[in-house]
Design a protein around this motif. Sequence first.
Motif, PDB file in Angstrom:
ATOM      1  N   THR A  75       0.825  -1.202   0.000  1.00  0.00           N
ATOM      2  CA  THR A  75       0.000   0.000   0.000  1.00  0.00           C
ATOM      3  C   THR A  75       0.864   1.259   0.000  1.00  0.00           C
ATOM      4  OG1 THR A  75      -1.751  -1.158   1.198  1.00  0.00           O
ATOM      5  CG2 THR A  75      -1.803   1.249   1.262  1.00  0.00           C
ATOM      6  N   ILE A  76       1.883   1.268   0.821  1.00  0.00           N
ATOM      7  CA  ILE A  76       2.776   2.428   0.883  1.00  0.00           C
ATOM      8  C   ILE A  76       3.548   2.585  -0.423  1.00  0.00           C
ATOM      9  CG2 ILE A  76       4.835   3.335   2.036  1.00  0.00           C
ATOM     10  CD1 ILE A  76       3.668   2.233   4.642  1.00  0.00           C
ATOM     11  N   GLU A  77       4.004   1.471  -0.983  1.00  0.00           N
ATOM     12  CA  GLU A  77       4.730   1.529  -2.254  1.00  0.00           C
ATOM     13  C   GLU A  77       3.826   2.036  -3.373  1.00  0.00           C
ATOM     14  OE1 GLU A  77       7.662  -1.289  -4.942  1.00  0.00           O
ATOM     15  OE2 GLU A  77       6.284  -2.225  -3.531  1.00  0.00           O
ATOM     16  N   THR A  78       2.560   1.640  -3.370  1.00  0.00           N
ATOM     17  CA  THR A  78       1.611   2.112  -4.377  1.00  0.00           C
ATOM     18  C   THR A  78       1.367   3.610  -4.235  1.00  0.00           C
ATOM     19  OG1 THR A  78       0.531  -0.051  -4.407  1.00  0.00           O
ATOM     20  CG2 THR A  78      -0.720   1.796  -5.297  1.00  0.00           C
ATOM     21  N   ALA A  79       1.276   4.073  -3.006  1.00  0.00           N
ATOM     22  CA  ALA A  79       0.988   5.493  -2.768  1.00  0.00           C
ATOM     23  C   ALA A  79       2.183   6.387  -3.062  1.00  0.00           C
ATOM     24  CB  ALA A  79       0.541   5.692  -1.321  1.00  0.00           C
ATOM     25  N   TYR A  80       3.395   5.944  -2.727  1.00  0.00           N
ATOM     26  CA  TYR A  80       4.572   6.811  -2.831  1.00  0.00           C
ATOM     27  C   TYR A  80       5.541   6.428  -3.950  1.00  0.00           C
ATOM     28  CZ  TYR A  80       3.174   8.656   1.711  1.00  0.00           C
ATOM     29  OH  TYR A  80       2.492   9.248   2.741  1.00  0.00           O
TER      30      TYR A  80
END
Length: 119
Positions: A75-80
């Motif tokens: 999720t964090i990789e997708t967002a940032y």
Amino acid sequence: MWLIAVVAVVALALVTSPTSSSAAQRVAHLETLVKCPSCQDLSVAQSTSSSSLAVRHEITSMVAKGESDTQILTTIETAYGPSILLSPSTSGLGALLWILPSAIFVGLGVTVVVLRRRR
């Protein structure tokens, strides 16, 4: 006899290993894996910038919701973006970064053995 000893050691290791970590330990571990969005080469655990505090809050809330570590990092990789993680991915092109140094090391070892045998 050796087989019994190996089985005993493995069983002991499985029994004494922690089965689950606390939420605080998970949050602390995940914070060391994610890079601060506005800093150079610092994890969000090391940084006090507002962007890293926001990422820390995201991680804490996702752990509280019961998401797995993989889900949280994805999720964090997708967002940032993929550069937010401090270690490269182990799939796709990121796998090349893990495999290439080992392949070079093995190749050099084989070359040394072959050259020594020719002498």
